[in-house]
Design a protein around this motif. Structure first.
Motif, PDB file in Angstrom:
ATOM      1  N   ASP A 105      12.750  -1.546  11.044  1.00  0.00           N
ATOM      2  CA  ASP A 105      12.183  -0.732   9.965  1.00  0.00           C
ATOM      3  C   ASP A 105      10.741  -0.333  10.264  1.00  0.00           C
ATOM      4  O   ASP A 105      10.291   0.760   9.917  1.00  0.00           O
ATOM      5  N   THR A 128      20.706  -1.471   7.681  1.00  0.00           N
ATOM      6  CA  THR A 128      20.797  -0.808   6.382  1.00  0.00           C
ATOM      7  C   THR A 128      21.046   0.681   6.603  1.00  0.00           C
ATOM      8  O   THR A 128      20.459   1.293   7.506  1.00  0.00           O
ATOM      9  N   ASP A 154      17.357  -3.953  10.508  1.00  0.00           N
ATOM     10  CA  ASP A 154      16.284  -4.356   9.598  1.00  0.00           C
ATOM     11  C   ASP A 154      14.998  -4.681  10.344  1.00  0.00           C
ATOM     12  O   ASP A 154      13.895  -4.359   9.878  1.00  0.00           O
ATOM     13  N   ARG A 198      20.324   4.267   6.164  1.00  0.00           N
ATOM     14  CA  ARG A 198      19.084   4.943   5.782  1.00  0.00           C
ATOM     15  C   ARG A 198      19.256   6.447   5.571  1.00  0.00           C
ATOM     16  O   ARG A 198      18.482   7.057   4.842  1.00  0.00           O
TER      17      ARG A 198
END
Length: 716
Positions: A76, A59, A73, A61
Motif C-alpha cells: 500500500d 485488497t 497490503d 483497489r
C-alpha cells in the motif's frame, strides 16, 4: 515465466511429508477465506530467490469493465491513488503515444492482436496483483528486477494455484523506485505478460522465440517502445530460433516480430498466436493459411536487408514502418580495409553478417569452397544496387570510398562456414577510437537551467596524415536537435575552438548509437594531435549515454554559464557519486596506403592498352547505324588475350579470347585490334555503362598481365 508446480509438489511430498500436509491444509484455509470475501483475499506468489511459494494478503483497489487490480497490503505504501487510476486507465482506456491505437488500453489492444485470454475462473475478468515481487533486486548492489510475470500454475486446480486469470506486477521498484512514482517500466511488462496469458489459451507449448517475440510486439504496439534494439543490431549473427534467456534474445525477437507484423499483417500475427503447431512449422503454416507462397526463409532474407537499409523508399520490404524503428540499422560485423586479407567465419543458421569493404581501385575477393548465401550491395547517395554473388571469384571495378560496399552473408539452414581472400590496390589505415565498453551504465539528462550542455571526449590522433571521417554517440532519447562539434585543444588540455562547422542532427530512435559521417573529412591530422568530439544538448530532459568505466579516455562537460571542466569534477544528482566514467562518444580516423600485394592485378609495360574506340557506341546489329567497337593494344611476345566485360554490379556479361601475335612494338604507332559487336550470349547488351579488362598470357615468359579496368558506354 513458468513454474514447474508438479515437480515442486512431488519433491515436497517425498522429502518432507509433514510440510506437504501442512501446505494442503493451508490451501484449504485459503480457499475458504477467499470464498467468503470479495474485497480481500489471500494469494499465492512465488519467491524467485528461495524458489518457494508464499502467501500474501491483498485488497481489491480498482475494478473496471475488463480488469480488477488487487494490491498486496504490504505494498500500500508504494501505490498512490493517482498511480492506481493511471494503471487502470492504461489497462482499459488508453495506451502509449506511439500505440497502434492510443484510444484503447493494453487489454483491448492485446486481445485485438492475439485473441482472447483463457477465462479459467469464468468471470470474464483479468485480475492483476500488485506486490513486491521477491527477486534479487537491491538498490545498492543489483538494479535488475522482475517487473511482472504470468504463472501457468494459476490455470490449474493444483495446490498453490490461485485458480484465476491472474498477472503479477511489481510494486517496488516497479511502480516506486524509492524516489519516484512511475508506471512506464511496469506497463510494457504488463502488455508483454498479458500476451503470454492469451497465448496459453491457444498453444501451451510454443517455442520461446515465437512466444516471446509476440510478447515483445505487444509492448511495442501498446506504445512502450522497442527493447534494446542495438543489442541485436550490433551483433546480428545470432540464430533467430535459439533462445538463451539473454537480453539480446528479446531484442532480436522484438525486431523480427515487428517486421513480420508490418510486412505480413496483423491477421498473420493472430494466426501465428493461435496456430497449434510450434516453431518454424507454425510460422510457415500461418503463412500458408494467409495464402502466401512465401516461407520463413523468404521473410528472413528480406529482414536481413531491412535491418541494413531501413528505408522503404528503396523497397517496401527493406524498412520498418514504426516510428520507434526509424533510424535503426545493423552495424558492420566485419570491416575489411587492409589487403590482402583472408576472412573466415561461421554464419549461424538464420543468422547474418555484414562485411564492409574500404579502400580504393578495383576490389577482388575469391571464395574458397562453397559460396555462402549472400547479397552484394553497392550504395551511394541512398541509391542501391543489390545482387547475389554466384561465382567463387568476384571483381568490383571502380572501388572507392565514394560508395559503400557491403557483402551480406546469411544462412537459412544450418550454421555455414565461409572463407574468402580479398585484394585491392589501396588499403585503408582505419582507427575506431572507442573508450566505452558498449554497455550504457547511466543515461544522463540535463534540466533546462543547465542548457546548453556540451559533453565531449578527448581523442589523440594515432598516426600522421589521418582524416577524422565520422563520429558516434549513444542517445537515450529521440526526436530532438543536437549539435555535433569537433574542437581543438586550447593548450590547457581543455576543448577549444570549432575545427568544423557544427552539425545539426536529430536522433531518430532512442537507446541506440547515432552515427554521423562528416560531410567533409577533417584532413591532415598529425600523430598525437589532440581533438575533442562534443555533443551539444539544447533541449531539457534529453539523455545521452555514460559508461562507468576505468578506461584511459578523458571526458569533459560544459554547462550553461560555466567553463569547460573534467567530467569527474561533477557528481550525479541521484546519489552524489562522482562521474568518474566516460561519455559514450566515439571517433573514426582513416587514411589510404598502397597495399603490399594485390591479386595478380599489376599493370605491366608488356601490355599497353588504349581506350576502346568508338566509345560510346551502338551494337553493330542493333540498328542500321550500329558500329560496334575496337579494343586496341600492344604486346611484346605472342600469347593469348582475353577480354572480359562486366556490368556495373560486377557481373560478367561477355568474354572473348584470341591467340595473338604482336603487330607493333611498344612505342610505335602500330597496335593490335580486336573488334566487338556489342553482343553478349543472349543478343545485344542493354544500353548502359560497362567495365572491361584485358588479360594477356605471355606464351614466352608465362607471365599473366592484367590491364586496368576501363569504362565503355553502349547507346542501344
Amino acid at each position: 515465466m513458468e513454474i514447474d508446480i508438479e515437480s515442486y509438489l512431488e519433491e515436497m511430498r517425498e522429502n518432507n511429508p509433514d510440510a506437504f500436509l501442512k501446505l494442503m491444509q493451508e490451501a484449504e484455509m485459503i480457499d475458504m477465506f477467499n470464498s467468503t470475501g470479495i474485497q480481500q483475499r489471500m494469494f499465492y506468489a512465488y519467491n524467485f530467490v528461495s524458489k518457494k511459494f508464499y502467501t500474501v494478503n491483498a485488497t481489491l483497489r480498482r475494478e473496471g469493465a475488463l480488469t480488477r487490480i488487487w494490491v498486496e497490503d504490504a505494498s500500500d505504501q508504494y501505490m498512490t491513488e493517482t498511480l492506481l487510476d493511471n494503471l487502470l486507465a492504461n489497462l482499459e482506456s488508453f495506451s502509449g503515444a506511439n500505440s497502434i491505437d492510443p484510444t484503447k488500453g493494453i487489454v483491448e489492444i492485446d486481445t485485438m492482436l492475439f485473441g482472447q485470454p483463457p477465462n479459467y475462473d469464468g468471470d470474464g475478468i483479468v485480475d492483476f496483483l500488485v506486490l513486491d515481487i521477491k527477486d534479487s533486486y537491491s538498490p545498492d548492489e543489483n538494479n535488475e528486477f522482475i517487473a511482472g510475470y504470468f504463472s501457468p500454475t494459476d490455470q490449474t486446480n493444483q495446490a498453490m494455484s490461485n485458480k484465476m486469470d491472474l498477472m503479477y506486477l511489481d510494486s517496488y521498484p516497479g511502480f516506486f523506485d524509492g524516489q519516484n512514482y512511475r508506471t512506464e517500466p511496469v506497463l510494457s511488462t504488463t502488455a508483454h505478460e498479458f500476451q503470454h496469458l492469451i497465448h496459453y489459451n491457444y498453444d501451451q507449448n510454443e517455442e520461446l522465440w515465437i512466444n516471446e517475440g509476440l510478447s515483445q510486439l505487444a509492448g511495442t504496439y501498446c506504445g512502450y517502445g522497442i527493447d534494446f534494439p542495438y543489442l541485436y543490431l550490433e551483433n546480428p549473427n545470432q540464430s533467430l530460433t535459439v533462445w538463451e534467456q539473454k537480453l539480446q534474445d528479446y531484442s532480436r525477437a522484438n525486431l523480427w516480430t515487428l517486421y513480420c507484423a508490418e510486412q505480413l499483417g496483423l491477421e498473420f500475427i493472430k494466426n501465428l498466436t493461435q496456430n497449434p503447431s510450434n516453431g518454424i512449422a507454425s510460422f510457415n503454416e500461418s503463412l500458408q493459411f494467409m495464402g502466401s507462397p512465401a516461407s520463413i526463409a523468404d521473410v528472413f532474407r528480406s529482414w536481413t536487408l531491412a535491418n541494413l537499409i531501413n528505408d522503404r523508399s528503396v523497397d517496401p520490404r527493406y524498412g520498418y514502418i514504426a516510428t520507434e524503428a526509424s533510424g535503426l540499422r545493423a552495424s558492420v560485423t566485419r570491416l575489411v580495409y587492409q589487403y590482402p586479407e583472408t576472412v573466415t567465419g561461421i554464419v549461424k543458421g538464420l543468422g547474418v553478417e555484414y562485411h564492409r569493404f574500404r579502400g580504393r581501385d578495383s576490389l577482388q575477393f575469391n571464395f574458397a569452397g562453397t559460396i555462402p548465401q549472400n547479397y552484394w550491395l553497392v550504395s551511394r547517395n541512398n541509391l542501391y544496387s543489390i545482387a547475389s554473388i554466384l561465382q567463387n571469384s568476384y571483381h568490383a571495378p571502380f572501388f572507392s570510398d565514394d560508395s559503400t560496399y557491403i557483402l551480406l552473408l546469411y544462412s537459412t539452414v544450418q550454421d555455414m562456414a565461409y572463407r574468402y581472400d580479398s585484394y585491392a590496390s589501396f588499403s585503408l589505415r582505419y582507427f575506431d577510437m572507442v573508450y566505452d565498453d558498449g554497455q550504457t551504465d547511466v543515461t544522463v539528462r540535463f534540466d533546462s537551467g543547465n542548457l546548453p550542455a556540451v559533453a565531449a571526449n578527448r581523442f589523440i590522433v594515432p598516426e600522421n596524415n589521418l582524416d577524422l571521417e565520422s563520429v558516434r554517440f549513444w542517445s537515450a532519447s529521440s526526436d530532438y536537435n543536437a549539435l555535433i562539434r569537433v574542437l581543438s585543444n586550447n593548450g590547457s588540455q581543455l576543448p577549444g575552438t570549432d575545427l568544423i562547422s557544427p552539425l545539426n542532427i536529430m536522433p531518430e530512435s532512442r537507446n541506440n548509437w547515432v552515427e554521423i559521417p562528416l560531410p567533409e573529412k577533417l584532413s591532415g591530422l598529425r600523430e598525437n594531435e589532440i581533438i575533442y568530439v562534443a555533443v551539444e544538448i539544447n533541449e531539457a530532459n534529453k539523455a545521452i549515454g555514460y559508461d562507468n568505466t576505468l578506461a584511459s579516455g578523458r571526458s569533459y562537460l560544459k554547462l550553461s554559464g560555466n567553463n569547460w571542466s573534467l567530467l569527474s569534477n561533477y557528481s550525479f544528482s541521484t546519489n552524489n557519486e562522482p562521474a568518474s566514467g566516460l561519455w559514450m562518444i566515439r571517433a573514426s580516423f582513416s587514411g589510404l596506403i598502397q597495399s603490399d600485394s594485390i591479386s595478380d592485378q599489376s599493370v605491366e609495360e608488356d601490355l599497353i592498352v588504349l581506350n576502346n574506340f568508338p566509345n560510346p557506341f551502338v551494337s553493330q546489329k542493333a540498328g542500321k547505324n550500329g558500329n560496334g567497337t575496337h579494343f586496341s593494344f600492344q604486346i611484346i611476345n605472342p600469347g593469348y588475350l582475353r577480354i572480359a566485360v562486366y556490368d556495373i554490379l560486377g557481373r560478367k556479361v561477355h568474354e572473348m579470347s584470341r591467340q595473338v601475335t604482336p603487330e607493333g612494338r611498344p612505342g610505335s604507332s602500330v597496335y593490335n585490334a580486336i573488334f566487338w559487336d556489342g553482343y553478349g550470349e543472349n543478343g545485344p547488351l542493354a544500353a548502359g555503362i560497362y567495365i572491361y579488362r584485358l588479360t594477356f598470357l605471355d606464351a614466352i615468359s608465362g607471365k599473366r598481365i592484367h590491364s586496368p579496368y576501363r569504362k565503355l558506354v553502349i547507346l542501344n
